[in-house]
Enzyme design. Structure first.
Site, PDB file in Angstrom:
ATOM      1  N   CYS A 111       1.872   2.242  12.174  1.00 29.58           N
ATOM      2  CA  CYS A 111       0.758   2.513  13.084  1.00 29.58           C
ATOM      3  C   CYS A 111      -0.069   1.247  13.353  1.00 29.58           C
ATOM      4  CB  CYS A 111      -0.090   3.651  12.515  1.00 29.58           C
ATOM      5  SG  CYS A 111      -1.156   4.478  13.713  1.00 29.58           S
ATOM      6  N   HIS A 112      -1.342   1.224  12.976  1.00 30.16           N
ATOM      7  CA  HIS A 112      -2.207   0.059  13.153  1.00 30.16           C
ATOM      8  C   HIS A 112      -2.094  -0.935  12.005  1.00 30.16           C
ATOM      9  CE1 HIS A 112      -4.095   2.883  15.969  1.00 30.16           C
ATOM     10  NE2 HIS A 112      -4.656   1.835  16.551  1.00 30.16           N
ATOM     11  N   GLY A 113      -1.374  -0.567  10.945  1.00 29.76           N
ATOM     12  CA  GLY A 113      -1.232  -1.411   9.764  1.00 29.76           C
ATOM     13  C   GLY A 113      -0.808  -2.844  10.059  1.00 29.76           C
ATOM     14  N   SER A 115      -1.657  -4.882  12.174  1.00 26.17           N
ATOM     15  CA  SER A 115      -2.698  -5.803  12.646  1.00 26.17           C
ATOM     16  C   SER A 115      -3.199  -6.706  11.517  1.00 26.17           C
ATOM     17  CB  SER A 115      -3.856  -5.046  13.302  1.00 26.17           C
ATOM     18  OG  SER A 115      -4.536  -4.247  12.370  1.00 26.17           O
TER      19      SER A 115
END
Length: 188
Positions: A111-113, A115
């Site tokens: 997912c956003h990990g 970043s």
């Protein structure tokens, strides 16, 4: 059990996506791995589930400032919007992530990990996926973004969202079982 004797660090703080930490942790433990939640925050951290804070806090095993990559065989980084955004501004967390890449140890992020990996300078030249909203961030940092349920690149496993958890967990377990990988020397 494919991961008997393996230790996996889960790097997270408040605001992680509950299913993206809990489900992979269960999958790892079912294969014999020991998991430890590593965080900049002591005590417990709270995840996000749907549109609300999750009701079950997660116990932190170790502060990231006291953690060493040498104590672990692999790293798991769940997403959520706030979690990776907070981690990417913590120098201990960023250094911890970078060390896994330097040592060629498997890293899995969903997912956003991913970043947080941008700030660690480890995405340049890598094939990756993520939640679509950080696609441009990854591309601007030099990653080749691919819209697929799971993308693997030299021990790095990435997925887009909770709907990809099943193939993500399967590939993560496979990569951790394989052990160290020859990482491309593309740290920037």
């Amino acid at each position: 059990m494919k991961l008997q004797g393996k230790r996996v660090a889960i790097l997270a703080t408040d605001g992680f996506e509950q299913s993206e930490l809990v489900e992979p942790a269960k999958a790892l433990e079912a294969e014999g791995a020991t998991v430890e939640v590593v965080s900049p925050k002591e005590g417990t951290i709270r995840g996000w589930s749907g549109e609300n804070w999750a009701s079950d806090p997660v116990k932190v095993s170790k502060l990231v400032s006291q953690a060493s990559v040498d104590d672990y065989h692999a790293l798991l980084m769940p997403g959520g919007v706030a979690n990776p955004d907070l981690l990417r501004t913590d120098e201990n967390a960023v250094g911890f992530v970078r060390d896994f890449f330097t040592k060629g140890k498997p890293v899995a992020s969903i997912c956003h990990g991913p970043s947080t990996m941008i700030n660690a300078g480890v995405v340049k030249g890598r094939k990756m996926t993520s939640y679509p909203s950080i696609r441009k961030d990854l591309e601007n940092a030099g990653a080749e973004w691919i819209d697929a349920p799971v993308v693997t690149d030299h021990g790095l496993v990435t997925s887009r969202h909770p709907g990809d958890l099943k193939p993500f967990c399967e590939k993560m377990i496979e990569e951790i079982a394989e052990g160290k990988h020859k990482m491309q020397s593309n740290l920037s």
